[in-house]
Structures are given as C-alpha cells and as structure tokens.
Design a protein around this motif. Structure first.
Motif, PDB file in Angstrom:
ATOM      1  N   ARG A  27       6.249  16.236   6.927  1.00  0.00           N
ATOM      2  CA  ARG A  27       7.669  16.568   7.015  1.00  0.00           C
ATOM      3  C   ARG A  27       8.453  15.500   7.779  1.00  0.00           C
ATOM      4  N   SER A  28       9.481  15.000   7.134  1.00  0.00           N
ATOM      5  CA  SER A  28      10.460  14.093   7.766  1.00  0.00           C
ATOM      6  C   SER A  28       9.857  12.782   8.262  1.00  0.00           C
ATOM      7  N   CYS A  29       8.680  12.418   7.783  1.00  0.00           N
ATOM      8  CA  CYS A  29       8.112  11.117   8.154  1.00  0.00           C
ATOM      9  C   CYS A  29       8.687  10.059   7.228  1.00  0.00           C
ATOM     10  N   ARG A  30       9.258   9.007   7.814  1.00  0.00           N
ATOM     11  CA  ARG A  30       9.798   7.897   7.036  1.00  0.00           C
ATOM     12  C   ARG A  30       8.840   6.712   7.113  1.00  0.00           C
ATOM     13  N   ILE A  31       8.809   5.929   6.037  1.00  0.00           N
ATOM     14  CA  ILE A  31       7.791   4.892   5.897  1.00  0.00           C
ATOM     15  C   ILE A  31       8.435   3.555   5.563  1.00  0.00           C
ATOM     16  N   SER A  32       8.035   2.514   6.296  1.00  0.00           N
ATOM     17  CA  SER A  32       8.356   1.145   5.951  1.00  0.00           C
ATOM     18  C   SER A  32       7.050   0.354   5.884  1.00  0.00           C
ATOM     19  N   VAL A  33       7.112  -0.822   5.259  1.00  0.00           N
ATOM     20  CA  VAL A  33       5.908  -1.628   5.020  1.00  0.00           C
ATOM     21  C   VAL A  33       6.185  -3.072   5.359  1.00  0.00           C
ATOM     22  N   ILE A  34       5.215  -3.724   6.010  1.00  0.00           N
ATOM     23  CA  ILE A  34       5.318  -5.157   6.273  1.00  0.00           C
ATOM     24  C   ILE A  34       3.939  -5.790   6.112  1.00  0.00           C
ATOM     25  N   SER A  35       3.911  -7.031   5.644  1.00  0.00           N
ATOM     26  CA  SER A  35       2.656  -7.771   5.553  1.00  0.00           C
ATOM     27  C   SER A  35       2.911  -9.237   5.865  1.00  0.00           C
ATOM     28  N   LEU A  36       1.838  -9.935   6.222  1.00  0.00           N
ATOM     29  CA  LEU A  36       1.977 -11.364   6.449  1.00  0.00           C
ATOM     30  C   LEU A  36       2.354 -12.093   5.166  1.00  0.00           C
ATOM     31  N   ALA A  37       1.770 -11.661   4.034  1.00  0.00           N
ATOM     32  CA  ALA A  37       1.986 -12.403   2.789  1.00  0.00           C
ATOM     33  C   ALA A  37       1.997 -11.447   1.601  1.00  0.00           C
TER      34      ALA A  37
END
Length: 232
Positions: A219-229
């Motif tokens: 519930r209500s968890c927001r997600i972003s993503v990052i990577s080196l490449a």
C-alpha cells in the motif's frame, strides 16, 4: 587501498587505461571524464523509464503502478563493461562504491533523489553472496548514500531463487529466469515509503521488473529505479 610500502611494488592502476593513479582512486580523471553519460537525470521518459512504465497510457493509469522515475548514469560500452566486471567479479567493491558516489555527485542538483526514503540494492541470493563475498549493488548504494544521506535497506526484499547468470540468456529466458525470485516477508516496512531500487546494469529490465511486481501490492509504496549503466 594499498599501504605506502606495497604501493611501491604494486602501484594502483586505472581500471580502464592501466595508467598509474594514486591509491585513493580506481579510475584516472581522463577515463572518468570520457565515460558516456546518458543525462537521464534531466530527461524524463528516458529509456529506463520506458522499460518500467507504459508511458503511452494516460498518466492517471501510469500512476496506479506508483512508478515515479528511473534512469541510468552511463551507456554500456566496452569501457563501462570493464568497470562493471571489475566491481562485480574481481573483488573490487570499492570501485562500485566510487561509481555510485560519482553518479550521485553528478545527479544531486537535478532533484532525482528528492523525496526518496530508502536506497534498496537489488539483492543477490545467499549462495551467490557466499561465493562473491559482497553485493556490488549494495556498494553502489553506499556510494550514493555518502552524497545524499539516505538510509540503505538490505533486509526487506530477499532473493529466494538462486538463478543462473543472465548474460548468456535470451530476453524471454531472462524474464523466466527471475520469475518468483524475490520475496518481501514484511511488506509493512515499505508502507507509504518511496524506495529507490539500485542495480549495476539494466539490460532487458527483467530482474528489476520482477522486483517491482513483488513491491507493487504494498500500500502506497512508490518506486524509482537507478543503475550505473543501461545496455542497448
């Protein structure tokens, strides 16, 4: 970092060009400067965001999945491959930490890390951890955290399936390989939190996509993503 005496006999070398660097560095200034940046921190609807959200749908529908944003620091090429392989397979976790720190320094003023509550490294299976001795994505998180001062969560999501290496698999095989690979035993930990999933390289996105599937019901968890490449 080598001691001054060992440095005389085993000088530190740049991972890419093999020129000498001081013991505090793993990459020379020239090679660091020439790494191929993506500028994803200022480009919305970039390649990484397109992998993990259907941008073509109305924004209202997109928000139902609570995917906020994504990006990769570098475009994958031969030099970047040398860095990633050294950090991942040749016992150079400090290199992963340095790259994470440099990425965060360059992206700090863009606002990419604003509103992030937790840095979450993509977990590796305990068997792989015993073999390698460390998770390179956790060291990337350490580098980021040293700049943005956001806590790291290495316990909420677990890898419960010891999957074969992805590098030699087709896109369809990659997706099947990581199905049901992750588990979150205490989802309440991420209720109303904005988490940043952190990895070294995104190729097809299969691994992160399966993490997101496990996280989405919270519930209500927001997600972003990052990577080196990012590859391709």
């Amino acid at each position: 970092m080598l001691s001054p005496v060992l440095e005389l006999f085993y000088p530190s070398l740049c991972v890419i060009c093999q020129r000498g660097v001081d013991s505090y560095n793993t990459l020379c200034a020239d090679c660091l400067r020439q790494l191929p940046r993506t500028e994803h921190h200022i480009l919305r609807e970039n390649k990484v965001e397109m992998l993990f959200s259907d941008i073509n749908r109305p924004r209202k529908q997109w928000d139902k999945h609570r995917f906020v944003r994504g990006g990769a620091w570098l475009r994958y090429n031969d030099d970047v491959a040398k860095l990633i392989h050294a950090a991942k397979f040749f016992e150079r976790p400090e290199l992963a930490e340095m790259l994470g720190r440099q990425m965060a320094i360059e992206w700090l003023d863009s606002g990419f890390f604003d509103d992030i509550d937790l840095l979450v490294p993509i977990p590796i299976h305990p068997h792989r951890m015993n073999e390698r001795g460390y998770n390179q994505s956790e060291y990337i998180c350490r580098g980021i955290a040293s700049v943005v001062n956001i806590p790291i969560d290495t316990t909420t999501i677990r890898r419960v399936k010891d999957t074969p290496k992805q590098s030699q698999l087709t896109d369809a095989e990659r997706q099947k390989n990581v199905e049901h690979a992750f588990h979150i035993p205490e989802p309440v930990n991420w209720h109303k939190r904005h988490i940043l999933l952190v990895d070294d390289v995104i190729t097809t996105g299969a691994t992160i996509r399966n993490c997101i599937k496990e996280i989405t019901p919270i519930r209500s968890c927001r997600i972003s993503v990052i990577s080196l490449a990012v590859a391709r």
